[in-house]
Design a protein around this motif. Structure first.
Motif, PDB file in Angstrom:
ATOM      1  N   CYS A 291     -13.915  -0.105   8.166  1.00  9.78           N
ATOM      2  CA  CYS A 291     -13.053   0.023   9.177  1.00  9.78           C
ATOM      3  C   CYS A 291     -11.651   0.237   8.976  1.00  9.78           C
ATOM      4  O   CYS A 291     -10.860   1.074   9.283  1.00  9.78           O
ATOM      5  CB  CYS A 291     -13.560  -0.481  10.646  1.00  9.78           C
ATOM      6  N   SER A 292     -11.062  -0.977   8.282  1.00 10.13           N
ATOM      7  CA  SER A 292      -9.760  -0.875   7.944  1.00 10.13           C
ATOM      8  C   SER A 292      -9.133   0.068   6.854  1.00 10.13           C
ATOM      9  O   SER A 292      -8.154   0.501   7.332  1.00 10.13           O
ATOM     10  CB  SER A 292      -9.373  -2.410   7.779  1.00 10.13           C
ATOM     11  N   ILE A 293     -10.020   0.186   6.044  1.00 12.45           N
ATOM     12  CA  ILE A 293      -9.799   1.225   5.085  1.00 12.45           C
ATOM     13  C   ILE A 293      -9.418   2.683   5.695  1.00 12.45           C
ATOM     14  O   ILE A 293      -8.786   3.452   5.618  1.00 12.45           O
ATOM     15  CB  ILE A 293     -10.527   1.421   3.809  1.00 12.45           C
TER      16      ILE A 293
ATOM     17  N   VAL B  59      -6.485   5.275   5.846  1.00 17.11           N
ATOM     18  CA  VAL B  59      -6.495   6.517   5.428  1.00 17.11           C
ATOM     19  C   VAL B  59      -6.187   7.709   6.449  1.00 17.11           C
ATOM     20  O   VAL B  59      -5.360   8.503   6.255  1.00 17.11           O
ATOM     21  CB  VAL B  59      -7.741   6.830   4.551  1.00 17.11           C
ATOM     22  N   VAL B  60      -6.738   7.409   7.824  1.00 18.04           N
ATOM     23  CA  VAL B  60      -6.392   8.424   8.565  1.00 18.04           C
ATOM     24  C   VAL B  60      -5.168   8.514   9.094  1.00 18.04           C
ATOM     25  O   VAL B  60      -4.504   9.442   9.331  1.00 18.04           O
ATOM     26  CB  VAL B  60      -7.397   8.198   9.833  1.00 18.04           C
ATOM     27  N   ALA B  61      -4.615   7.286   9.325  1.00 17.11           N
ATOM     28  CA  ALA B  61      -3.199   7.055   9.539  1.00 17.11           C
ATOM     29  C   ALA B  61      -2.123   7.488   8.513  1.00 17.11           C
ATOM     30  O   ALA B  61      -1.289   8.441   8.845  1.00 17.11           O
ATOM     31  CB  ALA B  61      -2.836   5.607   9.903  1.00 17.11           C
ATOM     32  N   ALA B  62      -2.528   7.563   7.173  1.00 18.91           N
ATOM     33  CA  ALA B  62      -1.576   8.025   6.139  1.00 18.91           C
ATOM     34  C   ALA B  62      -1.858   9.525   6.248  1.00 18.91           C
ATOM     35  O   ALA B  62      -0.754  10.082   6.015  1.00 18.91           O
ATOM     36  CB  ALA B  62      -2.216   7.484   4.953  1.00 18.91           C
ATOM     37  N   LEU B  63      -2.933  10.099   6.377  1.00 19.31           N
ATOM     38  CA  LEU B  63      -2.985  11.601   6.393  1.00 19.31           C
ATOM     39  C   LEU B  63      -2.180  12.333   7.653  1.00 19.31           C
ATOM     40  O   LEU B  63      -1.951  13.134   7.574  1.00 19.31           O
ATOM     41  CB  LEU B  63      -4.455  11.845   6.622  1.00 19.31           C
ATOM     42  N   ARG B  64      -2.039  11.264   8.691  1.00 23.68           N
ATOM     43  CA  ARG B  64      -1.235  11.964   9.717  1.00 23.68           C
ATOM     44  C   ARG B  64       0.134  11.328   9.904  1.00 23.68           C
ATOM     45  O   ARG B  64       1.149  11.647  10.589  1.00 23.68           O
ATOM     46  CB  ARG B  64      -2.042  11.435  11.020  1.00 23.68           C
ATOM     47  N   GLY B  65       0.536  10.753   8.634  1.00 20.79           N
ATOM     48  CA  GLY B  65       2.081  10.514   8.416  1.00 20.79           C
ATOM     49  C   GLY B  65       2.387   9.090   8.862  1.00 20.79           C
ATOM     50  O   GLY B  65       3.600   8.751   8.929  1.00 20.79           O
ATOM     51  N   GLY B  66       1.525   8.280   9.000  1.00 18.02           N
ATOM     52  CA  GLY B  66       1.767   7.015   9.557  1.00 18.02           C
ATOM     53  C   GLY B  66       1.825   5.948   8.264  1.00 18.02           C
ATOM     54  O   GLY B  66       1.602   6.522   7.103  1.00 18.02           O
TER      55      GLY B  66
ATOM     56  N   ARG C  25       0.686  -0.811   7.194  1.00 21.30           N
ATOM     57  CA  ARG C  25       0.554  -1.238   8.868  1.00 21.30           C
ATOM     58  C   ARG C  25      -0.752  -0.858   9.377  1.00 21.30           C
ATOM     59  O   ARG C  25      -1.222  -1.709  10.139  1.00 21.30           O
ATOM     60  CB  ARG C  25       1.750  -0.679   9.335  1.00 21.30           C
ATOM     61  N   TRP C  26      -1.152   0.365   9.286  1.00 18.22           N
ATOM     62  CA  TRP C  26      -2.327   0.693   9.841  1.00 18.22           C
ATOM     63  C   TRP C  26      -3.695  -0.029   9.121  1.00 18.22           C
ATOM     64  O   TRP C  26      -4.622  -0.346   9.827  1.00 18.22           O
ATOM     65  CB  TRP C  26      -2.606   2.233   9.748  1.00 18.22           C
ATOM     66  N   LEU C  27      -3.574  -0.322   8.049  1.00 21.32           N
ATOM     67  CA  LEU C  27      -4.428  -1.300   7.339  1.00 21.32           C
ATOM     68  C   LEU C  27      -4.586  -2.784   8.099  1.00 21.32           C
ATOM     69  O   LEU C  27      -5.683  -3.029   8.484  1.00 21.32           O
ATOM     70  CB  LEU C  27      -4.305  -1.519   5.995  1.00 21.32           C
TER      71      LEU C  27
ATOM     72  N   ALA D  47      -5.985   5.551  15.669  1.00 22.26           N
ATOM     73  CA  ALA D  47      -5.324   6.203  14.581  1.00 22.26           C
ATOM     74  C   ALA D  47      -5.575   7.722  14.622  1.00 22.26           C
ATOM     75  O   ALA D  47      -4.825   8.663  14.453  1.00 22.26           O
ATOM     76  CB  ALA D  47      -6.043   5.728  12.998  1.00 22.26           C
ATOM     77  N   LEU D  48      -6.822   7.869  15.279  1.00 16.99           N
ATOM     78  CA  LEU D  48      -7.175   9.593  15.623  1.00 16.99           C
ATOM     79  C   LEU D  48      -6.382   9.847  16.733  1.00 16.99           C
ATOM     80  O   LEU D  48      -6.175  11.195  16.724  1.00 16.99           O
ATOM     81  CB  LEU D  48      -8.639   9.481  15.744  1.00 16.99           C
TER      82      LEU D  48
END
Length: 85
Positions: free
Chosen positions: A9-11, A15-22, A26-28, A42-43
């Motif tokens: 879940c953390s990975i 990944v979702v946050a990085a694709l959205r520009g985050g 930090r999101w990990l 993140a979504l």
């Protein structure tokens, strides 16, 4: 079994946050704390990427301004010693 799901879940959150520009690191960490809820957060996060350059810059500036107090507080240290100079 639960630990593996939490790590996954953390990975996925990163990944979702990085694709959205985050910021992925930090999101990990957010994904590590929140687990499956981190993926949902993140979504639901507004994307920092945009086709229009002005909109993307504004969103990036807003995100950096929100994170600035967090970054500034991390550099300060607390000492139990008294400074008697």
């Amino acid at each position: 079994m639960i630990i593996e799901i939490w790590i996954l879940c953390s990975i996925v959150t990163a990944v979702v946050a990085a694709l959205r520009g985050g910021h992925s690191l930090r999101w990990l960490l957010i994904g590590c704390v929140l687990g499956p809820i981190g993926i949902i957060v993140a979504l639901l996060m507004p994307s920092l990427k945009s086709e229009e350059k002005a909109v993307a810059e504004k969103r990036k500036d807003d995100a950096e301004e929100i994170a600035r107090p967090l970054v500034e507080n991390e550099t300060r240290t607390v000492s139990a010693k008294h400074d008697d100079d």
